[in-house]
Design a protein around this motif. Structure first.
Motif, PDB file in Angstrom:
ATOM      1  N   UNK A  65      -0.535  52.723  -7.050  1.00 53.11           N
ATOM      2  CA  UNK A  65       0.639  52.895  -6.199  1.00 53.11           C
ATOM      3  C   UNK A  65       1.235  54.280  -6.407  1.00 53.11           C
ATOM      4  N   UNK A  66       1.507  54.960  -5.298  1.00 52.06           N
ATOM      5  CA  UNK A  66       2.057  56.305  -5.371  1.00 52.06           C
ATOM      6  C   UNK A  66       1.013  57.402  -5.433  1.00 52.06           C
ATOM      7  N   UNK A  67      -0.234  57.026  -5.680  1.00 54.61           N
ATOM      8  CA  UNK A  67      -1.313  58.019  -5.761  1.00 54.61           C
ATOM      9  C   UNK A  67      -2.343  57.836  -4.642  1.00 54.61           C
ATOM     10  N   UNK A  68      -2.592  56.596  -4.270  1.00 53.55           N
ATOM     11  CA  UNK A  68      -3.582  56.291  -3.236  1.00 53.55           C
ATOM     12  C   UNK A  68      -2.871  55.875  -1.948  1.00 53.55           C
ATOM     13  N   UNK A  83      -7.225  59.359  -2.093  1.00 54.20           N
ATOM     14  CA  UNK A  83      -6.959  59.224  -3.515  1.00 54.20           C
ATOM     15  C   UNK A  83      -6.521  60.568  -4.078  1.00 54.20           C
ATOM     16  N   UNK A  84      -5.290  60.626  -4.529  1.00 57.77           N
ATOM     17  CA  UNK A  84      -4.727  61.837  -5.107  1.00 57.77           C
ATOM     18  C   UNK A  84      -4.418  61.623  -6.587  1.00 57.77           C
ATOM     19  N   UNK A  85      -4.220  62.710  -7.293  1.00 54.21           N
ATOM     20  CA  UNK A  85      -3.875  62.650  -8.720  1.00 54.21           C
ATOM     21  C   UNK A  85      -4.825  61.729  -9.476  1.00 54.21           C
ATOM     22  N   UNK A  86      -6.093  61.922  -9.250  1.00 48.63           N
ATOM     23  CA  UNK A  86      -7.085  61.026  -9.846  1.00 48.63           C
ATOM     24  C   UNK A  86      -7.086  61.116 -11.358  1.00 48.63           C
ATOM     25  N   UNK A  87      -7.307  59.971 -11.979  1.00 52.18           N
ATOM     26  CA  UNK A  87      -7.328  59.857 -13.428  1.00 52.18           C
ATOM     27  C   UNK A  87      -8.723  59.432 -13.892  1.00 52.18           C
ATOM     28  N   UNK A  88      -8.986  59.637 -15.163  1.00 55.86           N
ATOM     29  CA  UNK A  88     -10.280  59.245 -15.712  1.00 55.86           C
ATOM     30  C   UNK A  88     -10.545  57.763 -15.452  1.00 55.86           C
ATOM     31  N   UNK A  89      -9.507  56.959 -15.553  1.00 55.55           N
ATOM     32  CA  UNK A  89      -9.680  55.510 -15.400  1.00 55.55           C
ATOM     33  C   UNK A  89      -9.895  55.071 -13.953  1.00 55.55           C
ATOM     34  N   UNK A  90      -9.868  56.007 -13.019  1.00 53.12           N
ATOM     35  CA  UNK A  90     -10.202  55.686 -11.628  1.00 53.12           C
ATOM     36  C   UNK A  90     -11.710  55.711 -11.396  1.00 53.12           C
TER      37      UNK A  90
END
Length: 122
Positions: A65-68, A83-90
């Motif tokens: 929420x807030x990133x995708x 998908x923005x502000x992607x993290x390793x856990x994505x």
């Protein structure tokens, strides 16, 4: 019946962005809720986001929420996942799915794409 094909996956550094697309066959695309799910190695498939028939309602997992952002273009028979502000856990294989009503459970969806890999690195 509907057939789904995902595209847009790839490798990206943490903090980066990707846009996934899900192209659907058939003339009844607008009669389906569209969902995005993901599955990381050794984990169960999990809900990411879903969107209503007309695109007026959206549902997101707390983790994205807030990133995708999920969207759809019924004229093009296509759903999207920005998908923005992607993290390793994505990092996971991302799947789109369709059913006539919303659900957060992958077991409720009868129609699935083949999946597209998203890899986020540091």
């Amino acid at each position: 019946q509907v057939q789904l094909v995902e595209s847009g996956g790839g490798s990206v550094q943490a903090g980066g962005s990707l846009r996934l697309s899900c192209a659907a066959s058939g003339r009844t695309f607008s009669s389906y809720f569209m969902g995005w799910f993901r599955q990381a190695p050794g984990k169960e498939r999990e809900f990411v986001a879903s969107i209503s028939w007309s695109g007026g309602s959206f549902y997101y997992a707390d983790s994205v929420k807030g990133r995708f952002t999920i969207s759809r273009d019924n004229a093009k028979n296509t759903a999207y996942l920005q998908m923005n502000s992607l993290k390793l856990e994505d990092t996971a294989v991302y799947y789109c799915a369709a059913r006539h009503y919303n659900s957060y459970s992958p077991r409720d969806y009868a129609y699935w794409g083949q999946g597209t890999q998203v890899t986020v690195s540091s």
